[in-house]
Structures are given as structure tokens and as C-alpha cells.
Motif scaffolding. Structure first.
Motif, short mmCIF file in Angstrom:
data_model
loop_
_atom_site.label_atom_id
_atom_site.label_comp_id
_atom_site.label_asym_id
_atom_site.label_seq_id
_atom_site.Cartn_x
_atom_site.Cartn_y
_atom_site.Cartn_z
N UNK A 240 24.99 -24.68 -21.58
CA UNK A 240 23.95 -25.41 -20.86
C UNK A 240 24.41 -26.84 -20.55
N UNK A 241 24.99 -27.49 -21.54
CA UNK A 241 25.44 -28.87 -21.38
C UNK A 241 26.55 -28.97 -20.32
N UNK A 242 27.50 -28.04 -20.36
CA UNK A 242 28.59 -28.05 -19.37
C UNK A 242 28.05 -27.78 -17.97
N UNK A 243 27.13 -26.83 -17.88
CA UNK A 243 26.57 -26.47 -16.59
C UNK A 243 25.78 -27.62 -16.00
N UNK A 244 24.94 -28.24 -16.82
CA UNK A 244 24.09 -29.33 -16.33
C UNK A 244 24.92 -30.53 -15.89
N UNK A 315 11.16 -41.66 -28.85
CA UNK A 315 12.46 -41.57 -29.51
C UNK A 315 13.56 -41.18 -28.52
N UNK A 316 13.22 -40.33 -27.56
CA UNK A 316 14.18 -39.92 -26.53
C UNK A 316 14.60 -41.12 -25.69
N UNK A 317 13.63 -41.93 -25.30
CA UNK A 317 13.94 -43.09 -24.46
C UNK A 317 14.75 -44.13 -25.23
N UNK A 318 14.53 -44.23 -26.52
CA UNK A 318 15.34 -45.14 -27.33
C UNK A 318 16.79 -44.66 -27.39
N UNK A 319 16.97 -43.34 -27.56
CA UNK A 319 18.32 -42.77 -27.54
C UNK A 319 18.96 -42.96 -26.18
N UNK A 320 18.18 -42.75 -25.13
CA UNK A 320 18.70 -42.92 -23.77
C UNK A 320 19.17 -44.35 -23.56
N UNK A 321 18.38 -45.31 -24.03
CA UNK A 321 18.75 -46.72 -23.90
C UNK A 321 20.08 -47.01 -24.59
N UNK A 322 20.24 -46.50 -25.81
CA UNK A 322 21.48 -46.70 -26.56
C UNK A 322 22.67 -46.09 -25.84
N UNK A 323 22.50 -44.90 -25.30
CA UNK A 323 23.60 -44.22 -24.62
C UNK A 323 23.96 -44.88 -23.29
N UNK A 324 22.94 -45.41 -22.60
CA UNK A 324 23.22 -46.12 -21.35
C UNK A 324 23.96 -47.42 -21.63
N UNK A 325 23.59 -48.11 -22.68
CA UNK A 325 24.26 -49.36 -23.05
C UNK A 325 25.72 -49.10 -23.40
N UNK A 326 25.97 -47.95 -24.06
CA UNK A 326 27.33 -47.62 -24.50
C UNK A 326 28.12 -46.82 -23.48
N UNK A 328 27.82 -43.71 -22.54
CA UNK A 328 28.21 -42.44 -23.16
C UNK A 328 27.75 -41.22 -22.37
N UNK A 329 26.87 -41.41 -21.40
CA UNK A 329 26.32 -40.26 -20.69
C UNK A 329 27.19 -39.88 -19.50
N UNK A 330 27.31 -38.57 -19.27
CA UNK A 330 27.93 -38.06 -18.06
C UNK A 330 27.17 -38.60 -16.85
N UNK A 331 27.89 -38.89 -15.75
CA UNK A 331 27.27 -39.51 -14.58
C UNK A 331 26.13 -38.67 -14.01
N UNK A 332 26.32 -37.34 -13.99
CA UNK A 332 25.27 -36.47 -13.47
C UNK A 332 24.03 -36.49 -14.36
N UNK A 333 24.26 -36.49 -15.67
CA UNK A 333 23.13 -36.51 -16.61
C UNK A 333 22.37 -37.82 -16.46
#
Length: 377
Positions: A240-244, A315-326, A328-333
Motif C-alpha cells: 500500500x505504501x509503495x503504491x500510494x 496526533x496525526x497532524x503533530x506527526x505530519x508537522x514533524x515529518x514536514x520539518x524533517x 521525511x515524506x515522499x513528495x506524492x504523500x
């Protein structure tokens, strides 16, 4: 693996097929499920006769979408029934448990005249007409070569009556494959099915098989909520992660989108059915799979949402904030998060994602979404 019971003289033939498949699988350490569709294809043809006039009338004139004017016409609905069947149809009716003798059909005819009396005369003149037809089996999980790679683990079949001289509306009959072929998946069958499907989707092409339908069947026939389910879910989420991550934000059609939407729909349901599943750490799940709140479903129950609370969204938005700052997220995600963030922030209404977010967006979530949009988008 569970064996599948059949009735009549077909019983030993299919038990032998399944037995050989199991022996090959054990001796070669490879999967040997599947048969050619010709092994279960049955012959049947016959005739229908027009029996009665049900209704006659005259249409109104109208202008179609292309701007063309269509004059009024006479029309009639005539009923027919099957008047003869080949001897081979006895075998189809017995094996597939479909009573063709009892089937009736309604046909629409159009006439140039607008005189209802003349329309009735023309309709009555058609009574007694005989039209030939063939009864064809349609297999949902068949490839271009006519092979059924997952039989008897998953199987779907219909009988469709087709005629070259007249339309046969409604002449499609679903076969109860569980009853007819004795298909009943046990736990080891479900594990085998998931292994087969994950091996199959690694191939560069699917030989004409609509693989999204196969994946949907696999997800519906998943192992029990024990060790087998854990291993199964790990494989699903990795794929799922690879496909998305590979699907662009604007792709809303095609086989890849169908696959993504299929998995999304089923994962949503699983989070509600099995909230205790180890892999359903909802904040982490949503972080990496925004399609759970972005994509609409192509299968029934389109309003389904993942099992997420207001606190979990925070909690999801807090994780999202951390990952955006770092970074770490795939561009499509990252891109797929933009519209959900707009919905949470109250800047966008979407029929696809609003029902899943509007009732759980707290003040904290709203402000966080606004800040993330301003800073990263």
C-alpha cells in the motif's frame, strides 16, 4: 488446504484437479492453483419466441444533447420466453443450478408510425418470431489466455444469454459458486490466497486479468485476527505504501487508481472491524496513507471512514508537522495531504474527504492545519 466438494460425475474430476495441484505445490515448493476455463465451460443454446404484447405507445419529440431533433415514434414492449433448449443445456442447468426454462424477457421495439392502431398491428405481427441464443459463462477472474489462476480459491461466474438477432435485457444470471463448486475457504486457503496474490502482483503485467478485483477478493477473504492476519496485514501495508507513493495526486482513473482505491476502501473497513489490530496505530497509519481520508471508494459503502478519533487526528497532524520539518515524506504523500489539510482548516469542502474529517476536527486540529498549509504549501 481445504478440499472442495462437487456433485455428480464432475466430483471426481475436480477433486483430481485440486489433488494434483496440491501435490505439485508440495513437490516443487511453488504454487499450482488454477485451471483453464475450458475445464468448467458448458455448452448450451436454444430459441426464444415472442409471446405477447405488453404495451404500445408513442414517444414525444425531443432534442438530444447534440442538438438533433428526434421526431415522435411508435413503440411497443413485447414479452418472450424460451421455447426450446439444446440437450446440452440439461447439463448446464444441472451443474450450475440455473432454471433456464422458466426465464422470460421483455423487448422494446420502435416504429416509424405514430398511429397507435398501426403500432399494435405491427407488434401483433411479430408474435411467434423465433430468435436463437447462446448461453455463455462469464468468469470474473480469467486472463486473456482463458486461464483461471486463482481457482478454486476465488471464483465468480455468471451465465449470460446472447442473441445476434434480438436484445435480451436482464438475461444475466449469477452462479452461486460456493454452492455449485463447494468453495469454502479455510484458514490455510486464505493464507495461500494472500501469498499467491502478492506474488502475482509483482509481475510486470497481469495478462488481461483485472487485478484490482483479485486484490479486493483477497482482502475480503483475509486470515483470522491472529498470527496469520498480522503477517498478511504487514504485506498489505508495505505494498500500500509503495503504491500510494507512486501515484500522482491528480490520477483519478485507470488500473493503478483502481488498485489504490480498492486497498484504501478495505483498510478503512478493517480499522473499524479490527480496531485492536497491531498495525492500526491510527496516527502513523494516516500519516503515511492520506488516501484513507482523500480517495473515494469504488466499492459499496462509499461513506466509509477510517476509525479515527479527534485526539488521533491531532496526533496525526503533530506527526505530519514533524515529518514536514524533517523532509521525511515522499513528495506524492506530502502533496496528497494538501486537500485534507484544507478541509480540516475549513478552506475546502470535498465530498470525498469532508465526512471523515469535519466531525472530528478540533480547534487544535484546525489551527495546526492552517499553520501547516501556510508554512509548507
Amino acid at each position: 488446504m481445504g478440499l472442495f466438494l462437487f456433485t455428480g460425475d464432475i466430483k471426481m474430476k475436480y477433486l483430481n484437479i485440486v489433488f494434483v495441484a496440491i501435490c505439485v505445490m508440495l513437490s516443487t515448493n511453488s504454487y499450482a492453483i488454477g485451471i483453464h476455463s475450458k475445464e468448467i465451460t458448458l455448452e448450451c443454446n436454444g430459441e426464444i419466441s415472442l409471446k405477447s404484447v405488453k404495451k404500445v405507445g408513442v414517444t414525444r419529440s425531443f432534442i438530444d444533447r447534440a442538438g438533433n431533433w428526434n421526431p415522435p415514434k411508435g413503440y411497443a414492449y413485447l414479452e418472450s420466453s424460451i421455447s426450446s433448449l439444446s440437450e446440452s443445456c440439461d447439463n448446464m442447468e444441472e451443474k450450475l443450478e440455473i432454471d433456464l426454462d422458466s426465464k422470460t424477457f421483455e423487448h422494446y421495439f420502435s416504429f416509424e408510425t405514430t398511429d397507435e392502431k398501426k403500432v399494435m398491428e405491427l407488434s401483433l405481427a411479430k408474435l411467434g418470431e423465433v430468435h436463437e441464443f447462446n448461453a455463455n459463462q462469464i468468469f470474473s477472474f480469467k486472463d486473456k489466455a482463458g486461464y483461471l489462476p486463482f481457482f478454486p480459491l476465488i471464483h465468480s461466474e455468471q451465465v449470460v444469454l446472447k442473441s445476434s438477432s434480438i436484445s435480451l435485457p436482464g438475461a444475466t444470471y449469477k452462479v452461486n459458486v460456493n454452492k455449485v463448486y463447494g468453495i469454502s475457504l479455510k484458514e490455510d486457503d486464505k493464507v495461500l490466497l494472500s501469498n499467491l496474490v502478492f506474488e502475482y502482483i509483482k509481475k510486470p503485467n497481469y495478462k488481461g486479468l483485472y487485478i484490482a478485483r483479485v486484490v479486493n477478493a483477497m482482502l475480503k477473504n483475509h486470515p483470522k485476527l491472529e498470527n496469520n492476519f498480522k503477517v498478511f496485514l504487514e504485506k498489505v501495508l508495505v505494498y500500500y505504501k509503495k503504491l500510494e507513493a507512486s501515484v500522482g495526486v491528480d490520477i483519478t482513473f485507470g488500473s493503478t487508481y483502481a488498485m489504490l482505491s480498492t486497498i484504501t476502501s478495505n483498510i478503512k473497513k478493517l480499522t473499524n472491524q479490527y480496531p485492536e489490530a497491531y498495525a492500526f496505530d491510527i496516527p502513523s497509519l494516516l500519516l503515511h496513507h492520506p488516501s484513507l481520508i482523500y480517495y473515494s471508494n469504488w466499492i459499496p459503502n462509499k461513506a466509509a471512514c477510517p476509525n479515527v478519533s479527534a485526539v488521533q487526528l491531532e496526533e496525526t497532524l503533530m506527526l505530519l508537522s514533524q515529518n514536514l520539518e524533517s523532509h521525511l515524506l515522499n513528495a506524492n504523500i506530502m502533496a496528497k495531504w494538501q486537500n485534507p489539510l484544507k478541509v480540516i482548516a475549513g478552506q475546502l469542502w470535498s465530498a470525498n474527504i469532508n465526512p471523515c474529517l469535519s466531525h472530528i476536527s478540533s480547534t487544535f486540529s484546525i489551527e495546526t492545519a492552517k499553520n501547516l498549509l501556510k508554512k509548507h504549501y
